[in-house]
Design a protein around this motif. Structure first.
Motif, mmCIF file in Angstrom:
data_model
loop_
_atom_site.group_PDB
_atom_site.id
_atom_site.type_symbol
_atom_site.label_atom_id
_atom_site.label_comp_id
_atom_site.label_asym_id
_atom_site.label_seq_id
_atom_site.Cartn_x
_atom_site.Cartn_y
_atom_site.Cartn_z
ATOM 1 N N ASP A 196 38.782 29.839 50.820
ATOM 2 C CA ASP A 196 38.370 29.374 49.494
ATOM 3 C C ASP A 196 37.934 27.913 49.537
ATOM 4 O OD1 ASP A 196 38.391 29.765 46.434
ATOM 5 O OD2 ASP A 196 39.687 28.010 46.699
ATOM 6 N N ARG A 205 33.445 33.268 50.531
ATOM 7 C CA ARG A 205 34.001 34.366 49.743
ATOM 8 C C ARG A 205 33.782 35.726 50.402
ATOM 9 N NH1 ARG A 205 35.478 32.760 44.608
ATOM 10 N NH2 ARG A 205 35.854 30.504 44.695
ATOM 11 N N THR A 206 33.251 35.753 51.623
ATOM 12 C CA THR A 206 32.908 37.025 52.262
ATOM 13 C C THR A 206 33.752 37.362 53.492
ATOM 14 O OG1 THR A 206 31.187 35.964 53.603
ATOM 15 C CG2 THR A 206 30.523 36.837 51.455
ATOM 16 N N ARG A 233 49.785 41.936 46.632
ATOM 17 C CA ARG A 233 49.433 42.794 45.490
ATOM 18 C C ARG A 233 50.337 42.511 44.290
ATOM 19 N NH1 ARG A 233 49.008 46.511 49.816
ATOM 20 N NH2 ARG A 233 51.121 47.278 49.396
ATOM 21 N N HIS A 248 44.189 32.197 41.892
ATOM 22 C CA HIS A 248 43.083 32.802 42.639
ATOM 23 C C HIS A 248 43.341 34.299 42.858
ATOM 24 C CE1 HIS A 248 43.050 28.497 43.727
ATOM 25 N NE2 HIS A 248 41.741 28.639 43.819
ATOM 26 N N PRO A 249 43.371 35.086 41.790
ATOM 27 C CA PRO A 249 43.614 36.526 41.968
ATOM 28 C C PRO A 249 42.443 37.243 42.636
ATOM 29 C CG PRO A 249 43.075 36.040 39.687
ATOM 30 C CD PRO A 249 43.210 34.712 40.372
ATOM 31 N N ASN A 250 41.236 36.690 42.501
ATOM 32 C CA ASN A 250 40.046 37.304 43.101
ATOM 33 C C ASN A 250 39.710 36.609 44.416
ATOM 34 O OD1 ASN A 250 39.671 39.072 40.853
ATOM 35 N ND2 ASN A 250 38.801 37.349 39.714
ATOM 36 N N HIS A 251 40.513 36.874 45.402
ATOM 37 C CA HIS A 251 40.380 36.220 46.704
ATOM 38 C C HIS A 251 39.591 37.105 47.669
ATOM 39 C CE1 HIS A 251 43.493 39.105 47.625
ATOM 40 N NE2 HIS A 251 44.256 38.572 46.686
ATOM 41 N N ASN A 252 39.438 36.625 48.884
ATOM 42 C CA ASN A 252 38.747 37.399 49.918
ATOM 43 C C ASN A 252 39.486 38.700 50.211
ATOM 44 O OD1 ASN A 252 37.755 34.654 50.120
ATOM 45 N ND2 ASN A 252 36.797 35.248 52.053
ATOM 46 N N GLN A 253 38.756 39.650 50.768
ATOM 47 C CA GLN A 253 39.343 40.947 51.099
ATOM 48 C C GLN A 253 40.396 40.811 52.189
ATOM 49 O OE1 GLN A 253 36.625 43.717 52.924
ATOM 50 N NE2 GLN A 253 37.908 45.497 52.489
#
Length: 214
Positions: free
Chosen positions: A138, A143-144, A159, A190-195
């Motif tokens: 981040d 982000r990929t 999770r 940052h709940p929407n983090h990298n996979q």
């Protein structure tokens, strides 16, 4: 592909002998001063080593530790995303001296390494490694790039949105608990983090960030 079975020789411990699981071996050496042990890939080699001189095998083990790990050709597994970070934690005891690291899967280079820290656990190390990798990406504006972890517990905490350790706070592990608080706080923002991808140990072998101490 099935996981290769290992045998653990304990020369010096609570109950010296040959054990067929890391958990049983660890029970014999944890908190035992000057414990001597080593893993083998087959029972015959373990039996011969147990009957022989431990100093010969301990010397070999130290020699291996002083040399870099052999780079595995992960390109042989097309399903592995090479442009990724693999994370792992290690702990000598439970609780014990804990450390963790992140490694570039394609190059094998260490991205970060933290520890050892006193009175930690393996699960805490795995979780902190995972959050450290996500925060690192981040900060880089990436982000990929995915992150690989072989820890089901660390991923379940991820999770859940926060750590869930039963570790008892002490004066020796105050820094670890501060790191956990910071990691949980980062995850909340940052709940929407990298996979995050589960490393398939059975098919691919040990994760690239493995400390190689089992």
């Amino acid at each position: 592909m099935s996981t290769r079975r290992k045998f653990y020789v304990v020369w010096v411990g609570f109950h010296p002998g040959i054990y067929d699981s890391w958990e049983e071996c660890q029970a014999q050496i944890k908190n035992f001063p000057g414990a001597k042990y080593k893993s083998f890939n087959d029972q015959e080699a373990a039996t011969l080593a147990y009957r022989g001189d431990s100093s010969e095998h301990i010397g070999i083990l130290r020699s291996i530790a002083n040399h870099p790990k052999v780079k595995v050709n992960y390109e042989a597994f097309p399903e592995i995303i090479l442009d990724s970070i693999a994370v792992d934690g290690a702990c000598a005891g439970n609780p014990g001296r804990m450390e963790y690291q992140g490694v570039n899967v394609r190059t094998g280079e260490t991205v970060f390494k933290v520890g050892p820290l006193e009175d930690g656990t393996n699960n805490v190390g795995e979780y902190l490694a995972l959050i450290h990798a996500l925060a690192h990406l981040d900060k880089q504006g990436d982000r990929t790039t995915p992150v690989y972890s072989d820890s089901r517990t660390a991923q379940s905490w991820l999770r859940r949105g926060r750590s869930n350790t039963t570790l008892t706070p002490t004066s020796r592990n105050a820094r670890i608990f501060e790191m956990l608080r910071r990691a949980d706080a980062w995850l909340a923002v940052h709940p929407n983090h990298n996979q995050v991808i589960k490393w398939n140990t059975e098919q691919w072998g040990e994760i690239p960030a493995d400390f190689g101490r089992k």
